[in-house]
Design an enzyme around this catalytic site. Structure first.
Site, PDB file in Angstrom:
ATOM      1  N   ASN A  99      -4.085   5.745  -3.454  1.00  0.00           N
ATOM      2  CA  ASN A  99      -3.391   4.899  -4.428  1.00  0.00           C
ATOM      3  C   ASN A  99      -4.256   4.487  -5.611  1.00  0.00           C
ATOM      4  O   ASN A  99      -3.744   3.964  -6.595  1.00  0.00           O
ATOM      5  CB  ASN A  99      -2.890   3.602  -3.758  1.00  0.00           C
ATOM      6  CG  ASN A  99      -1.671   3.852  -2.906  1.00  0.00           C
ATOM      7  OD1 ASN A  99      -1.031   4.888  -3.002  1.00  0.00           O
ATOM      8  ND2 ASN A  99      -1.356   2.907  -2.042  1.00  0.00           N
ATOM      9  N   LYS A 100      -5.553   4.691  -5.509  1.00  0.00           N
ATOM     10  CA  LYS A 100      -6.454   4.191  -6.548  1.00  0.00           C
ATOM     11  C   LYS A 100      -6.443   5.107  -7.779  1.00  0.00           C
ATOM     12  O   LYS A 100      -5.777   6.128  -7.778  1.00  0.00           O
ATOM     13  CB  LYS A 100      -7.869   4.022  -5.975  1.00  0.00           C
ATOM     14  CG  LYS A 100      -7.921   3.109  -4.748  1.00  0.00           C
ATOM     15  CD  LYS A 100      -7.595   1.651  -5.062  1.00  0.00           C
ATOM     16  CE  LYS A 100      -7.156   0.837  -3.876  1.00  0.00           C
ATOM     17  NZ  LYS A 100      -8.135   0.597  -2.840  1.00  0.00           N
TER      18      LYS A 100
END
Ligand code: PLP
Length: 387
Positions: free
Chosen positions: A183-184
């Protein structure tokens, strides 16, 4: 209404990443090796850090940094309640005592004047989190740390590409810990990196990350290495693999473009939601910075609606719009409620945000139509549930 589900985040992976992973698999060298070294060098150059240590996660980075700093029973570490659990969990697992300082109501970053109030003779370090990719105000934080001889450890999990007053996070006078979770802002599947100017600290973390073996021990099965090795101290198994670095090598050159696209979508949301009185939009700090827009996190003003935040997220889902929760405040989780025993009145801003915050879809591969669907769904849920 859209017919397919839009997740709140999904990684942007292309043929370059896929081919590089396949190349690693075919090469016979899949664990820590030359690609990890390439990714380490590229990332260090990008952020401008003298030393970087690639790891299996940012959580591993937090753990080893605290151990390398010799954090022990009775040491107090000040951090924010608006973070992922691992920031605080690693303090506890090292025997330290987490002390939570409240956040600013607009940026949701740690409030330096609140940090000041929490300093005691037992305080050893401060862990600010660059929330959503917006830099904390580091100058006053560094001044405070110098005044009290404290170490600053930046939880930079959201902050790959973030800049503070013209300097990249990772190059400031501190220790920065990045995450490459899917998700980063860039991913290696799972992965993390500790960046620092402190060579001794980097060396200590390198030792701890791989069984306490000397730094070049990964080469022991390669032609250039030697099968013999030496254990210098008992260590962990927190190394990054070449399969992971293979992804990162091709993600990193796209990071600036990813941030530009994230900023575009965040700007669109800001314009579209400007007149929605039921939302409080994320605010932009006044100092010079580059926000990496890891997250777009409005607060839902539940007082103006007949549903709470969790119901709001459920209603969005019915419109095929995913959302995330970053974060339920640390002191609202069962374990920390029991152990830290912090009343909401002690952390009013974090407690307020915790009940109202949500993360709307924000990722580089989103189309303009996806973003318009998010806006339409949010406005529709607000319209149907307005008090
Ligand atoms: C994601 C995240 C972490 C943990 O990162 P991992 O790489 O998943 O271990 C820590 N702190 C913050 C603020 C995060 O968002």
């Amino acid at each position: 209404m859209r017919t397919t589900f839009l997740p709140f985040s999904t990684p942007s992976l292309a043929d370059a990443e896929i081919n590089e992973v396949v190349d690693s698999l075919k090469s016979g060298w899949i664990t820590t090796g030359p690609k990890v070294k390439r990714f380490e060098d590229a990332f260090r150059a990008y952020v401008g850090a003298p030393f970087a240590v690639p790891l299996s996660s940012a959580t591993a980075g937090l753990h080893l940094t605290l151990l390398a700093l010799k954090i022990k029973e009775g040491d107090e570490i000040i951090t924010t309640p608006m973070t992922f659990a691992s920031t605080v969990s690693m303090i506890i697992l090292c025997g330290g005592t987490p002390v939570l300082a409240d956040i600013e109501p607009g940026t949701l970053n740690i409030d330096v004047s609140e940090v000041r109030k929490k300093i005691t003779p037992a305080t050893r370090a401060i862990i600010p989190v660059h929330f959503a990719g917006q830099s904390c105000d580091m100058d006053p934080l560094f001044a405070l740390a110098r005044e009290h001889n404290l170490t600053v450890i930046e939880d930079a999990a959201h902050a790959a590409g973030t800049e503070y007053k013209g300097r990249r996070i990772g190059s400031l006078d501190s220790i920065s810990i990045f995450s490459f979770h899917p998700n980063k802002n860039i991913t290696t599947g799972e992965g993390g990196m500790v960046c620092t100017a402190d060579e001794t600290l980097a060396e200590e973390i390198s030792l701890l990350k791989f069984h306490g073996m000397s730094r070049e021990a990964w080469k022991r099965f390669a032609a250039s290495g030697t099968p013999n090795y030496d254990i210098l101290l008992p260590g962990f198994k927190y190394n990054m693999m070449d399969i992971q670095a293979a992804i990162g090598i091709h993600q990193l050159p796209k990071l600036d473009g990813f941030i530009d696209r994230r900023k575009e979508i965040a700007g669109f949301y800001n314009r579209e939601f400007a007149d929605v009185a039921e939302l409080a939009l994320p605010t932009y700090a006044p100092y010079e910075q580059r926000h990496a827009w890891h997250l777009y996190t409005p607060l839902v003003k539940v007082e103006k609606l007949n549903i709470d935040r969790d119901r709001f997220m459920e209603e969005l889902k019915k419109h095929n719009i995913g959302s995330g929760l970053h974060y339920k405040a640390i002191h609202h989780h069962s374990y920390y409620r029991d152990v830290l025993k912090i009343a909401d009145s002690e952390l009013p801003n974090a407690s307020y945000a915790s009940e109202r915050i949500l993360s709307l879809p924000l990722f580089p591969n989103m189309t303009d139509e996806d973003a318009a669907d998010v806006v339409a769904a949010v406005k529709e849920v607000v319209r149907l549930h307005r008090r």
